[in-house]
Design a protein around this motif. Sequence first.
Motif, short mmCIF file in Angstrom:
data_model
loop_
_atom_site.label_atom_id
_atom_site.label_comp_id
_atom_site.label_asym_id
_atom_site.label_seq_id
_atom_site.Cartn_x
_atom_site.Cartn_y
_atom_site.Cartn_z
N LEU A 4 0.84 -1.21 -0.24
CA LEU A 4 -0.06 -0.02 0.02
C LEU A 4 1.03 1.30 -0.09
O LEU A 4 1.91 1.34 0.72
CB LEU A 4 -0.84 -0.11 1.25
CG LEU A 4 -1.77 -1.27 1.51
CD1 LEU A 4 -2.48 -0.87 2.75
CD2 LEU A 4 -2.59 -1.31 0.11
N GLU A 6 0.33 5.47 0.23
CA GLU A 6 -0.52 6.61 0.62
C GLU A 6 0.23 7.84 -0.05
O GLU A 6 1.36 8.04 -0.26
CB GLU A 6 -0.73 6.85 1.86
CG GLU A 6 -1.30 5.92 2.88
CD GLU A 6 -0.21 5.15 3.46
OE1 GLU A 6 -0.62 4.68 4.81
OE2 GLU A 6 1.00 5.07 3.25
N SER A 21 -4.71 9.34 -0.89
CA SER A 21 -4.97 8.45 -1.99
C SER A 21 -4.35 7.06 -1.29
O SER A 21 -3.16 7.35 -0.78
CB SER A 21 -4.48 8.66 -3.24
OG SER A 21 -5.39 9.53 -3.91
N CYS A 22 -4.60 5.95 -1.41
CA CYS A 22 -4.10 4.75 -1.04
C CYS A 22 -4.03 3.72 -2.29
O CYS A 22 -5.05 3.23 -2.49
CB CYS A 22 -4.71 4.38 0.16
SG CYS A 22 -3.79 2.75 0.75
N VAL A 23 -3.05 3.51 -2.61
CA VAL A 23 -2.76 2.76 -3.83
C VAL A 23 -2.34 1.29 -3.73
O VAL A 23 -1.28 1.32 -2.98
CB VAL A 23 -1.95 3.14 -5.23
CG1 VAL A 23 -1.92 2.30 -6.20
CG2 VAL A 23 -2.55 4.73 -5.67
N SER A 25 -1.06 -2.54 -4.61
CA SER A 25 -0.52 -3.14 -5.44
C SER A 25 -0.23 -4.89 -4.95
O SER A 25 -0.31 -4.84 -3.96
CB SER A 25 0.98 -2.61 -6.05
OG SER A 25 1.86 -2.62 -5.04
N ARG A 71 -13.80 4.01 -2.82
CA ARG A 71 -12.87 3.16 -3.18
C ARG A 71 -13.14 2.76 -4.73
O ARG A 71 -14.16 2.60 -5.10
CB ARG A 71 -13.17 1.66 -2.31
CG ARG A 71 -12.23 0.71 -2.70
CD ARG A 71 -12.44 -0.46 -1.60
NE ARG A 71 -11.83 -1.93 -1.80
CZ ARG A 71 -11.94 -2.60 -0.84
NH1 ARG A 71 -12.61 -2.59 0.23
NH2 ARG A 71 -11.35 -3.93 -1.44
N LYS A 75 -9.10 0.75 -10.20
CA LYS A 75 -7.76 1.52 -10.02
C LYS A 75 -7.12 1.19 -8.86
O LYS A 75 -5.95 1.43 -8.38
CB LYS A 75 -7.85 2.99 -9.69
CG LYS A 75 -8.54 3.62 -11.26
CD LYS A 75 -8.52 5.02 -10.97
CE LYS A 75 -9.03 5.76 -12.31
NZ LYS A 75 -9.02 7.35 -12.05
N ASN A 76 -7.60 0.31 -8.05
CA ASN A 76 -6.98 -0.43 -6.63
C ASN A 76 -6.63 0.85 -5.60
O ASN A 76 -5.48 0.88 -5.20
CB ASN A 76 -5.93 -1.32 -7.37
CG ASN A 76 -6.26 -2.42 -8.03
OD1 ASN A 76 -7.19 -3.25 -7.66
ND2 ASN A 76 -5.44 -2.78 -8.88
N THR A 77 -7.48 1.69 -5.76
CA THR A 77 -7.25 2.89 -5.00
C THR A 77 -8.19 3.09 -4.02
O THR A 77 -9.37 3.18 -4.45
CB THR A 77 -7.14 4.13 -5.60
OG1 THR A 77 -5.94 3.74 -6.70
CG2 THR A 77 -6.70 5.32 -5.02
N TYR A 79 -9.59 6.43 -1.34
CA TYR A 79 -9.61 7.68 -1.18
C TYR A 79 -10.13 8.27 0.26
O TYR A 79 -10.83 7.38 0.94
CB TYR A 79 -10.26 8.52 -2.14
CG TYR A 79 -9.80 8.23 -3.54
CD1 TYR A 79 -10.66 7.36 -4.20
CD2 TYR A 79 -8.60 8.63 -4.19
CE1 TYR A 79 -10.27 6.89 -5.50
CE2 TYR A 79 -8.25 8.60 -5.41
CZ TYR A 79 -9.08 7.47 -6.16
OH TYR A 79 -8.60 7.20 -7.41
N CYS A 95 -3.22 4.06 5.59
CA CYS A 95 -4.06 3.14 5.15
C CYS A 95 -3.94 1.76 5.34
O CYS A 95 -2.66 1.57 5.80
CB CYS A 95 -4.53 3.50 3.76
SG CYS A 95 -2.99 2.93 2.58
#
Length: 115
Positions: A4, A6, A21-23, A25, A71, A75-77, A79, A95
């Motif tokens: 993750l 942020e 934002s928290c992406v 992967s 969510r 985008k696997n993100t 907010y 996150c």
Amino acid sequence: QVQLAESGGGLVQTGGSLRLSCVASGSVSSISAMGWYRQAPGKQRELVGTITSSGRTNYIDSVKGRFTIARDNIKNTMYLQMSSLKPEDTAVYYCNALSRTQLIWGQGTQVTVSS
């Protein structure tokens, strides 16, 4: 494994807004619930709010009506939209994600609200 990251923190005046934002992967398909936490200087980390895989949200009382978690599963993100910010919202925001039975954390992003 899930990672993750942020972003979006910064310095804002009282009453201002920020969007974090928290992406995610890695093995993102294993993620169910996600959440935002924060830790102010000298205080314990506290839950801000959570969001389920279906988009249901829950918040602590002090941010209800001011913060919104969303969510984007494409985008696997995740907010965190923060508005009407107060100095007491100053903290490092983290996150997290529940990946099967493992809780994964991001590295945190600093939010500072000046009075």
